[in-house]
Structure formats: structure tokens, C-alpha cells
Enzyme design. Structure first.
Site, PDB file in Angstrom:
ATOM      1  N   TYR A 173      -0.911  -0.268  14.919  1.00  0.00           N
ATOM      2  CA  TYR A 173      -1.765  -0.494  13.762  1.00  0.00           C
ATOM      3  C   TYR A 173      -1.294   0.316  12.548  1.00  0.00           C
ATOM      4  CZ  TYR A 173      -5.594  -0.610  10.540  1.00  0.00           C
ATOM      5  OH  TYR A 173      -6.321  -0.785   9.403  1.00  0.00           O
ATOM      6  N   ASP A 187       0.882  -1.171   0.000  1.00  0.00           N
ATOM      7  CA  ASP A 187       0.000   0.000   0.000  1.00  0.00           C
ATOM      8  C   ASP A 187       0.917   1.216   0.000  1.00  0.00           C
ATOM      9  OD1 ASP A 187      -1.634   2.149   0.678  1.00  0.00           O
ATOM     10  OD2 ASP A 187      -2.942   0.936   1.955  1.00  0.00           O
ATOM     11  N   LYS A 192      -4.131  -3.557   7.721  1.00  0.00           N
ATOM     12  CA  LYS A 192      -4.007  -5.018   7.729  1.00  0.00           C
ATOM     13  C   LYS A 192      -3.064  -5.439   6.601  1.00  0.00           C
ATOM     14  CE  LYS A 192      -6.425  -7.164  10.972  1.00  0.00           C
ATOM     15  NZ  LYS A 192      -5.729  -6.458  12.064  1.00  0.00           N
TER      16      LYS A 192
HETATM   17  P1  13P Z   1      -5.664  -0.849   4.332  1.00  0.00           P
HETATM   18  O1  13P Z   1      -4.927  -1.828   5.208  1.00  0.00           O
HETATM   19  O2  13P Z   1      -6.233  -1.454   3.115  1.00  0.00           O
HETATM   20  O3  13P Z   1      -4.815   0.355   4.039  1.00  0.00           O
HETATM   21  O4  13P Z   1      -6.921  -0.342   5.162  1.00  0.00           O
HETATM   22  C1  13P Z   1      -6.700   0.404   6.294  1.00  0.00           C
HETATM   23  C2  13P Z   1      -7.938   0.787   7.002  1.00  0.00           C
HETATM   24  O5  13P Z   1      -7.820   1.274   8.121  1.00  0.00           O
HETATM   25  C3  13P Z   1      -9.252   0.582   6.402  1.00  0.00           C
HETATM   26  O6  13P Z   1     -10.263   1.130   7.188  1.00  0.00           O
HETATM   27 MG    MG Z   2      -5.215  -2.349   1.553  1.00  0.00          MG
HETATM   28 MG    MG Z   3      -4.499   1.874   2.851  1.00  0.00          MG
END
Ligand code: 13P
Ligand code: MG
Ligand code: MG
Ligand code: 13P
Length: 373
Positions: free
Chosen positions: A230, A13, A233
Site C-alpha cells: 500500500y 503526490d 490510492k
Molecule cells: P493519498 O493516496 O491521497 O496520499 O491518501 C493516502 C491515505 O492513506 C489517506 O488516508
Molecule cells: Mg492523494
Molecule cells: Mg498522500
């Protein structure tokens, strides 16, 4: 000697359009430019750039083997360049998964996800690439189990004598950083005991038991453990080999005829239904989801991806099909049921996973006010 070909799928990402929605075209163009140049120089033989939601996916085919420093550096430099562009454009979460700064030969453990597989090319080698957004690698435990171990899913386990010996699964314990290999059908119950715990144990490789032929490789990382907090994910990818003594493409896809629950979704903090979609719908909207999954079909041919008459790699968008309408419909039904529960468990993840989110700051604020009860 059969030719050895490596398939590397490296994703990151690097920043996205409108929150965590999609990788916009200017960032895809950076990847296209760099991989095209690398193919011209001969570092890689073929490539395909795509996105699963806000994750930039670099699919590369080459003959340099797994964990090749030059191939990994190509991915790393590409992600850094795309993240710089995202920063200039003030896109959201620019460089989100670039967690370490100094590259030292291997991109693993630095933030991006990696699935790699070196194969000896068979007469014909069909490959299914799975790429998900808004979930983690444990999301693939259930479908990989069904594909390679469940005779009610995979007719070949019953009908094809070449599969009768079963399959071996490498499972990573992401808490202890250990791995174990279990063989199905003999150790199927122990396998389920582990991989049913999807937040901790994740399938990283599958081999055909009788000859150790590699069949599947997944990206297993826990970004929160690299970063200690965090950071989104892991949004996993997997490479699955099919046919001719392995599960058929249709047996790899049939587990997705129904939706099932995975961890991720909004703020990576909720259980949500997986939604298999064509590439045009690989974008997360409602409550940053539901978690999306794309499946690309391709053929490996002479160290490359089989190409059309114009020399372009032929890619099948496997979930772009009414056969998965039911799963998409189920996903929205489960989604609406879960969202009615708001922030009450089990709609929200349990406390262990929430440790890595900003919830901790909220709890810290009232910590002092607790008295003995
Ligand atoms: P990503 O891991 O796809 O960037 O999503 C993060 C998120 O907090 C979605 O609400
Ligand atoms: Mg993502
Ligand atoms: Mg993202
Ligand atoms: P922000 O606090 O930066 O909005 O992060 C939360 C998030 O990305 C969930 O979508």
C-alpha cells in the site's frame, strides 16, 4: 492539415501539509517555476498548476505528442524537486508516489499518474479535466459510462445525429494487464459487465465510433501493483473533450449531480462517497475525505489554453456551483452512514484490496494461534 495539439495531465503526490490534506504553496511554486521555464524554452506552449487534495497536478499543452520523453522528464524532474523540498520541510509522505528512481524516457509505471490526449483542433475545442483525491481510476467508470453511453444522461445520444453511431471504450484489466475495446450501444451490456467491477476494470480511452475521434483519456495505474504494497490510492485524472458532436460540457457534469460510492478514503481501504467540489474545497478532512473531485473547464486554442487579456490561461472551476450542493449533501449523508459501520464490511474494502495494506501485518501476528476448527 489541422493542427495537432497534445494535452498532458501528469500528477503525483510529492508530500503534503498535515497528513494527506493538501499540496502546500511552496511545492506548487516549484511546479510553477519549472513549467514557466519550460514554456519560455518552447518545450510546452501553456500550462496550469493546481492541486486535487494532496496531489500535485501539472496540466501541460504542447505539440510534442503523447509520451514525449522531454515532457515526461519535465514532470519527473519537477516532482523530484518538489519531493526534495517536501522532505526539507518535513511535510508528510514526501515523495509518496515516486516509486522508481531511474527515469528512462516515460513516466508511466513509475508512480505518477498520466492522462494524455493528442487532438486535431476543431473550430472550438472545450475540454473538461477531472482530478480526484482519495480514490482510484475505477471511480471514473460510472460517470464516463453515463456521459458516453447512457441516453438517459446524455441527450445528445438521442438528439444529435453526429453521436448516433455511439462510442468505443477501451477498458484495461488492471489484474492481467490486458485491454479490450467495446462499442456502445451494441456491446453496452458486456461493457457494464466489465466496468461495473470498478476495482479491476478501468476505462482508459473513449472514441467516437463513426470516425475514431478521441473523446476521453484517463490515468489508469495501480500503485499498489507497482510497489507491491500500500502506497496510497491512485487518485485518478481524466481529460474529456466536449460539444459539437460530442457530449456537451453539461452532459459530462450531470453524472455528478448525485454522489456515488468509490474505493479509497481513509488508508485507501474503504468505500466512500465522491464529493464534487470547487478548487477551494479540494482538500480531504473527515476520515481523510470524503474523496474529492474537481472539474476544470478550458478551451484549447492554437496549441495553447485560451488566455485572458493578461495572457493567463482561463480556467473554469466547474464544481464551484450550487448545482452540486445536492451531491455534496448526499456525500455527507452516505459518509455518516458508512462511518457508523466502522471497520465492518462493506464499509471497509474486501480482503483482496486489503492485502496491500498494513492489515496483513496484524493478521500475521495471530497466524500461529489458529487451530483446526
Ligand atoms: P493519498 O493516496 O491521497 O496520499 O491518501 C493516502 C491515505 O492513506 C489517506 O488516508
Ligand atoms: Mg492523494
Ligand atoms: Mg498522500
Ligand atoms: P502512517 O502509518 O504513516 O500514518 O500511514 C497511514 C496513512 O497515511 C493513512 O492516512
Amino acid at each position: 492539415m489541422p493542427r495537432k495539439t497534445t494535452i498532458s495531465l501528469i500528477k503525483c503526490d510529492v508530500g503534503s501539509l498535515a497528513g494527506h490534506y493538501i499540496v502546500p504553496q511552496p511545492l506548487l511554486s516549484v511546479a510553477e517555476k519549472n513549467l514557466k521555464a519550460a514554456a519560455k524554452e518552447g518545450l510546452i506552449n501553456a500550462y496550469y498548476v493546481f492541486n486535487a487534495g494532496d496531489d500535485l497536478q501539472l496540466l501541460m499543452v504542447h505539440e510534442k505528442g503523447e509520451s514525449n520523453p522531454n515532457v515526461h522528464k519535465l514532470a519527473w524532474d519537477t516532482f523530484k524537486e518538489a519531493a526534495d523540498k517536501a522532505l526539507k520541510l518535513k511535510l508528510y509522505g514526501a515523495g509518496q508516489d515516486i516509486l522508481k528512481t531511474a527515469f528512462s524516457g516515460n513516466i508511466r509505471g513509475m508512480g505518477p499518474g498520466v492522462a494524455e490526449m493528442e487532438i486535431e483542433e476543431r473550430g472550438s475545442d472545450p475540454i473538461v479535466v477531472l482530478a480526484a483525491d482519495k480514490t482510484s481510476a475505477g471511480a471514473f467508470n460510472f460517470p464516463l459510462f453515463r456521459t458516453f453511453a447512457d441516453p438517459m444522461n446524455t441527450a445528445g445520444l438521442v438528439i444529435d445525429p453526429d453521436m448516433a453511431g455511439g462510442f468505443k471504450f477501451e477498458v484495461i484489466d488492471t489484474m492481467e494487464n490486458k485491454k479490450v475495446v467495446l462499442k456502445s450501444p451494441e456491446e453496452m451490456y458486456e461493457l457494464i459487465a466489465l466496468i461495473g467491477t470498478v476495482q479491476r476494470y478501468m476505462i482508459s480511452h473513449v472514441w467516437r465510433a463513426r470516425d475514431d475521434l478521441i473523446c476521453a483519456a484517463g490515468s489508469v495505474t495501480r500503485l499498489s501493483q507497482i510497489a507491491g504494497k500500500y502506497v496510497g490510492k491512485d487518485d485518478p485524472v481524466a481529460i474529456v473533450r466536449a460539444q459539437h458532436g460530442l457530449p456537451a460540457v453539461g452532459e459530462v457534469l450531470v453524472p455528478f449531480m448525485h454522489s456515488y460510492l468509490v474505493e479509497g478514503w481513509m488508508r485507501g481501504s474503504h468505500w466512500g462517497p465522491i464529493m464534487p467540489v470547487g478548487m477551494k474545497d479540494a482538500k480531504c478532512t473527515a476520515f481523510d475525505g470524503p474523496p474529492r473531485l474537481v472539474a476544470l473547464g478550458l478551451q484549447i486554442a492554437n496549441g495553447k489554453i485560451a488566455c485572458d487579456d493578461d495572457g493567463k490561461p482561463m480556467i473554469a472551476d466547474l464544481f464551484d456551483d450550487p448545482a452540486f450542493d445536492l451531491a455534496r449533501r448526499e456525500a455527507m449523508e452516505y459518509a455518516s452512514m458508512l462511518r457508523r459501520m466502522g471497520e465492518f464490511e462493506p464499509a471497509r474494502l474486501g480482503p483482496d484490496e486489503m492485502e496491500y495494506t498494513t492489515l496483513q501485518q496484524v493478521l500475521d501476528k495471530i497466524k500461529e494461534r489458529f487451530k483446526s476448527a
